[in-house]
Scaffold this active site. Sequence first.
Site, PDB file in Angstrom:
ATOM      1  N   GLY A 181      -8.561 115.269  75.242  1.00 18.52           N
ATOM      2  CA  GLY A 181      -7.729 116.088  74.360  1.00 18.52           C
ATOM      3  C   GLY A 181      -6.942 117.079  75.183  1.00 18.52           C
ATOM      4  N   SER A 219     -10.968 116.054  81.224  1.00 27.04           N
ATOM      5  CA  SER A 219      -9.610 115.695  81.627  1.00 27.04           C
ATOM      6  C   SER A 219      -8.768 115.458  80.387  1.00 27.04           C
ATOM      7  CB  SER A 219      -9.634 114.433  82.481  1.00 27.04           C
ATOM      8  OG  SER A 219      -9.970 113.338  81.665  1.00 27.04           O
ATOM      9  N   LYS A 220      -7.518 115.123  80.634  1.00 23.99           N
ATOM     10  CA  LYS A 220      -6.560 114.893  79.551  1.00 23.99           C
ATOM     11  C   LYS A 220      -7.112 114.005  78.446  1.00 23.99           C
ATOM     12  CE  LYS A 220      -2.159 116.370  79.605  1.00 23.99           C
ATOM     13  NZ  LYS A 220      -2.472 117.495  78.740  1.00 23.99           N
ATOM     14  N   ARG A 221      -7.903 113.017  78.875  1.00 27.20           N
ATOM     15  CA  ARG A 221      -8.309 112.066  77.840  1.00 27.20           C
ATOM     16  C   ARG A 221      -9.308 112.662  76.846  1.00 27.20           C
ATOM     17  NH1 ARG A 221     -12.855 109.637  79.974  1.00 27.20           N
ATOM     18  NH2 ARG A 221     -12.753 110.613  82.015  1.00 27.20           N
TER      19      ARG A 221
END
Length: 489
Positions: free
Chosen positions: A268, A264-266
Site C-alpha cells: 500500500g 514496501s510499495k506492494r
Amino acid sequence: MPTEHKQNKPVRTRFAPSPTGAPHVGNIRTALFAWLFSRHNKGTFILRIEDTDQAREQEGSVDAILDALAWLGIDIDEGLVSHDKEKGDNGPYTQSKRLKIYNNHAKQLVDLGKAFYCFCSSERLTVLRELQQSRKEPPRYDGRCLRLDPEEVEKQLAANVPHVIRMKVPQTGETSFNDAVKGIITIPNQSIDYQVLLKSDGFPTYHLASVVDDHLMEITHIIRADEWLPSTPKHVLLYHYFGWELPVFAHLPIILGTDKSKLSKRHGAVSVAEYKKDYLPDALANYLAFLGWNPKTEQEIFSRDELIQQFGLEKINKNNPIFDVKKLNWLNSQYIQALAPEVLAQKLSNDLKDVDSVKAGKIVSLVQDRLEKLSDFKAMIDFLGEPTHTYDATMLVPKKLDRPQTAHMLEISSKITEGINEEHWEEETLRQTFFAYCEQNDIGKGDLLWPLRVAVTGLKNSPDVFGVMDILGKKKTIEHIAHADKLLS
Ligand code: GLU
C-alpha cells in the site's frame, strides 16, 4: 573494548536522511523515535541531510522530508529547519557542504596510521570480487595497498593516480558495542572490510561522514533503523581511532508488512505524503510510535504529551513490528471522532466548498462516527448531490415487502414529506412526524423508513435518515423519493 556512553551530557539526537526520494513511513518512524527521545529528555533534535551519494539524489526530496516532519509535528531544533535556512552552531548541516571537513579527517586517520591510500583500479576490484564470489567468500578488499611502501605511495600521489582512502582494520580481536535495544554486539575484526572512507572524487562515504558529523555535532544517541547495524562496528572502530567517546547506539527493528516481508510499495501507500489525504497527523504519529515501541500497558491512544512522557529506549522491542493498515484506520477513526465537528469540517473543507458553516457542521456530524479515512468522506456525502445516482433498485426493498408494497411505502413517505412545513424542517421534527404516522397507521417503522433511507442516500449502509433529510431539505428529499420510485418501476 570500552563501551562508555555519553549519558551525562545533554541529550542530542539526529535524523539524518539521504535525499534519495520521498520519505516513507519507515524513515519517519526513525525520525519520530529520535524526536520523542530528545523531547522526553529535554534535549535537542537535529536534522542533517546526508547527500554524499550524489548519484542517488532525487530532486525535491529535502522539501518532502521537511514537509513530512512539519505535518507530523516533529519540530527541528537545530540543523536544516526549512528549505533554505539552518539553525545552530555546528553547520553546515548538509554533508555536501562539508567536504573539506571529511577530507581533513580522512588525512588525519592516514597520519595516525589508521587509514591508507588505495590505488587499486575498479577493474582489479571487480576481478577480486568475482573471484571471491566464485569461492563463496564474502566480498572484501584484500589489503594489497596496505603493503605499499611510503615512497611508492608518495610517487603515486604526486603522479595524481586516482585513489581512495580506506580504513585499517585489525586482523585479530573483536569489536563490540552496547546497543540500547539489542544489548552487547561483538563482531570478529576479521569480518570487517577495509571500508572506503574517502572516494576518488573527494566525497566521503556514509561511514566517514556520519561518524565525523555525529561527533562534531555532539550527538549523544544515535537512533536509526536496523539496516545500519552491520555498519556500526566500522563506526565504533573509527570512534576509537579518533579517540572519541562513543555515543549510545539504538537500532530500531525493521517494519514488516502483514505478509512478514519488508514493508514496501506492494503493501500500500508508503510515502508519508500519501498518508496526508487519509490520516490525521496525531493518529499516524500515535500509530508509528507503536511500531517497535510499547509502553507495556493496555492504553493504545496516546496524546503527543503522553508519548513524550513515556517514551524510552528500554521499551523498544527487539521483534519486528507489523504495519497493519486496519489498525491504523481504527486509530484514525478514534482521533476523528474526538474532533469537534467544526474542526473536522475545516479539515474536510475541500469537499465542502459552497456549503455554509452551519450546514457543513451538520454534514460532518452526520458521518463523523463512520469515517475511518478522511478521503472516505467524499463518497459518503455523494447523496447530497443531484438525485440521479443509479443504485440497484432491489436495495430499496425491505426483507418483508415486495416491490409494489415498497412503492406504496415510498408514496406514503412522499405524502408525509409534502405535509411538513419547511419552517419546521429539522431532524427531530421529521423523526417525530414519521414515527407518529407509523404508530397511528400501524405501519412497521422499518418497512416505511428502509426504502426512504435508501431513496435519500442511495446507500446500503448510511447515516441516520432524518439527519440526511434535514441536510437535503424538503425539495431535494421529494426529488430523491421520486427518483427512487422511478428506479423501482
Ligand atoms: N543517511 C542514512 C539514511 O538515509 C542515515 C543512517 C544513520 O542514521 O546513520 O538512512
